[in-house]
Design a protein around this motif. Structure first.
Motif, mmCIF file in Angstrom:
data_model
loop_
_atom_site.group_PDB
_atom_site.id
_atom_site.type_symbol
_atom_site.label_atom_id
_atom_site.label_comp_id
_atom_site.label_asym_id
_atom_site.label_seq_id
_atom_site.Cartn_x
_atom_site.Cartn_y
_atom_site.Cartn_z
ATOM 1 N N LEU A 137 -4.426 21.921 -33.070
ATOM 2 C CA LEU A 137 -4.996 22.147 -31.390
ATOM 3 C C LEU A 137 -5.043 20.664 -31.292
ATOM 4 O O LEU A 137 -4.601 20.020 -30.160
ATOM 5 N N THR B 169 -1.441 19.136 -30.541
ATOM 6 C CA THR B 169 -0.619 19.613 -29.361
ATOM 7 C C THR B 169 -1.961 18.893 -28.128
ATOM 8 O O THR B 169 -1.318 19.345 -26.979
ATOM 9 N N ASN B 170 -2.727 18.437 -28.281
ATOM 10 C CA ASN B 170 -3.882 17.850 -27.155
ATOM 11 C C ASN B 170 -3.918 16.497 -27.734
ATOM 12 O O ASN B 170 -5.129 16.182 -28.163
ATOM 13 N N TRP C 45 -7.494 14.552 -26.686
ATOM 14 C CA TRP C 45 -8.544 15.047 -27.334
ATOM 15 C C TRP C 45 -8.537 14.311 -28.743
ATOM 16 O O TRP C 45 -9.639 14.127 -29.338
ATOM 17 N N GLN C 46 -7.447 14.283 -29.435
ATOM 18 C CA GLN C 46 -7.186 13.838 -30.993
ATOM 19 C C GLN C 46 -7.847 12.057 -30.786
ATOM 20 O O GLN C 46 -8.488 11.903 -31.370
ATOM 21 N N ASN D 13 -10.462 23.552 -24.585
ATOM 22 C CA ASN D 13 -11.224 22.865 -23.874
ATOM 23 C C ASN D 13 -12.778 22.634 -24.482
ATOM 24 O O ASN D 13 -13.558 23.497 -24.191
#
Length: 517
Positions: free
Chosen positions: A341, A344-345, A348-349, A436
């Motif tokens: 996750l 692919t984001n 947020w990482q 989210n």
């Protein structure tokens, strides 16, 4: 002649008794339970004799998982629980279906689930005969599969191994093992042109090493052998579940059952080597106790002769298998899906990495850092929501009971589709299938916690929940501080259920080292 006649008469009585038992178990009782629920307005698909709805479930899942998902899409309920989607549309969110001869009531109502998982029902519900048969050669009668007063005693025995000061003392092992994994990841990335690494293999080895050291005082090499055998047993146990509806099938030899029993024997032998080493150390005075971890506690229990319940060596081994499996499998899957996750984001990482740097500086996380990693906790929760390692929660009612507005008859299983509840748009909103973590912020998070069940709920919730959360935060914080990662073009999104929710082909990521590890 009289002797022969008596034997034939006894044999005839035995055959008749067996036939009556099969008729009652596989036909009369299911029909009665079905009528009880239909009178309350709860319907479901028509079951076949002996097979129930298993052929329908198998066909639906085979079709939905025949191909990989075309993109990284978190809307996976239709892939993994196609029968739930189909039957809930036809019969509503309350319906009864048949897993072989076992009737299961699908339940998604939060208040009813909370009531059923509460202390009110803990002594009158638990694992069904079907579940116990399916797991007896895998994790046996360990805590996960025990019921009633036996479960209560086992829970009381193992709980101290995963709480309070004991957890704090294990954090050093977690940090040390993670440092070794970071070194291994750096070397693996350096060996490829584009720094691609299949991350799930490394995370599985890491969680295996941690549980081996913290709870069993064993090396990774010894633990690796046990985990390898348990993984094969897990796969065979998942396959065997489709045959459990056949009456008396367990009494007939087959290559399939022989392989399961052979693997169980090998696991038990490896565990006995560890146990014998502990007992020998006590006997010759080399050590003053059986050890500080879970295994030491369990072996100490075998010396306590109690009237109501006591541990024997087989139960110790079953408990070890339960926690060897649960202690690394679910943690490794949580970490794997979270890395996918974050890969692919990237936004947020970066937020998570900034929080780790702010809280921990340039050092590995310490005990007093963990509660400050709030954003990381939100990310972990969202990962558990989208990809809960245990996507289903079945429990059987052992007595007639009232649950909300329903009369639940003895012998009816309650089937809680955790994955479907976690993805329900009526609960989580129109973005239920979107990653989210903000949904776990503040008041909204508190309201939604009623529907958040990655570790079950009530007295029978996961006893190792605090251990798993601490381990996940330590490992993710150290990985975020050491690497940035993006998803590989070779990654295929194909979640599958093999008792737990796994990525079929692992998770391939590109690693970019951020500092000398």
């Amino acid at each position: 002649m009289a002797m022969a006649a008596a034997i034939l008469s006894a044999l005839a009585i035995l055959i008749l008794a067996v036939a009556c038992s099969i008729l009652s178990t596989y036909y009369l009782t299911p029909r009665r339970l079905r009528r009880v629920m239909e009178k309350q307005g709860v319907h479901g698909p028509i079951p076949r004799f002996l097979l129930g709805n298993l052929p329908d479930i198998t066909a639906l899942i085979s079709k939905s998982t025949a191909a990989d998902m075309p993109a990284v899409d978190h809307d996976i309920v239709g892939r993994l629980l196609p029968h739930y989607l189909l039957w809930s549309k036809i019969y509503g969110k309350r319906f009864v279906f048949w897993y072989g001869s076992e009737p299961r009531l699908c339940l998604t109502d939060a208040d009813m689930i909370k009531e059923f998982l509460s202390s009110k029902c803990v002594q009158i519900s638990g694992k069904s005969w079907l579940q116990l048969q399916g797991s007896k050669h895998f994790i046996g009668q360990g805590l996960l599969m025990s019921n009633g007063n036996k479960w209560l005693h086992q829970r009381h025995t193992v709980a101290p191994a995963f709480a309070g000061e004991k957890l704090k003392s294990q954090m050093g092992y977690m940090v040390e093992c993670t440092k070794k994994t970071i070194t291994a990841l750096s070397a693996a990335a350096a060996d490829t042109v584009d720094c691609e690494v299949e991350i799930s293999e490394h995370l599985t080895r890491l969680t295996c090493d941690i549980i081996s050291r913290t709870e069993f005082d064993s090396s990774y090499e010894k633990g690796k052998q046990i985990f390898h055998l348990l993984t094969r047993l897990q796969r065979l146990t998942a396959q065997s579940s489709r045959y459990l509806w056949i009456p008396a099938s367990r009494f007939f030899p087959s290559k399939f059952r022989r392989e399961i029993k052979s693997l169980k024997k090998q696991v038990d032998e490896l565990l006995m080597e560890i146990i014998d080493g502990r007992r020998e150390g006590m006997e010759i005075g080399r050590s003053l106790s059986y050890g500080r971890g879970l295994l030491g506690m369990l072996l100490a229990e075998t010396t306590q002769k109690k009237a109501a319940f006591s541990y024997n060596l087989q139960l110790v081994m079953d408990e070890c298998k339960t926690f060897f499996f649960a202690g690394h499998e679910t943690s490794a899957l949580l970490l794997t899906w979270t890395i996918m996750l974050l890969a692919t984001n990237p936004g947020w990482q970066e937020k998570a990495r900034a929080e780790v740097k702010l809280v921990c500086g340039g050092d590995p996380p310490a005990v007093d850092h963990l509660h400050k990693l709030n954003l990381l906790q939100m990310i972990i929760n969202e990962s558990l929501r989208l990809y809960p390692p245990a996507s289903l929660l079945p429990r059987m009612a052992f007595k007639d009971t009232k649950l909300g507005d329903l009369e639940i008859p003895k012998g009816l299983s309650i089937w809680i589709p955790v994955l479907a509840i976690h993805h329900d748009e009526e609960i989580w909103g129109s973005d239920a299938h979107i990653f989210n973590p903000d949904r776990f912020l503040g008041r909204r998070s508190f309201a939604m916690s009623r529907h958040f069940l990655p570790f079950a709920s009530g007295p029978r919730n996961c006893v190792g929940q605090a251990y798993a959360m601490m381990e996940a935060k330590v490992i993710l914080a150290m990985l975020l501080a050491s690497f940035s990662f993006t998803i590989s073009k070779n990654y295929k999104h194909a979640p599958v259920n093999v008792l737990t929710l796994k990525p079929k082909y692992g998770v391939q990521v590109y690693l970019n080292p951020l500092r000398n590890c």
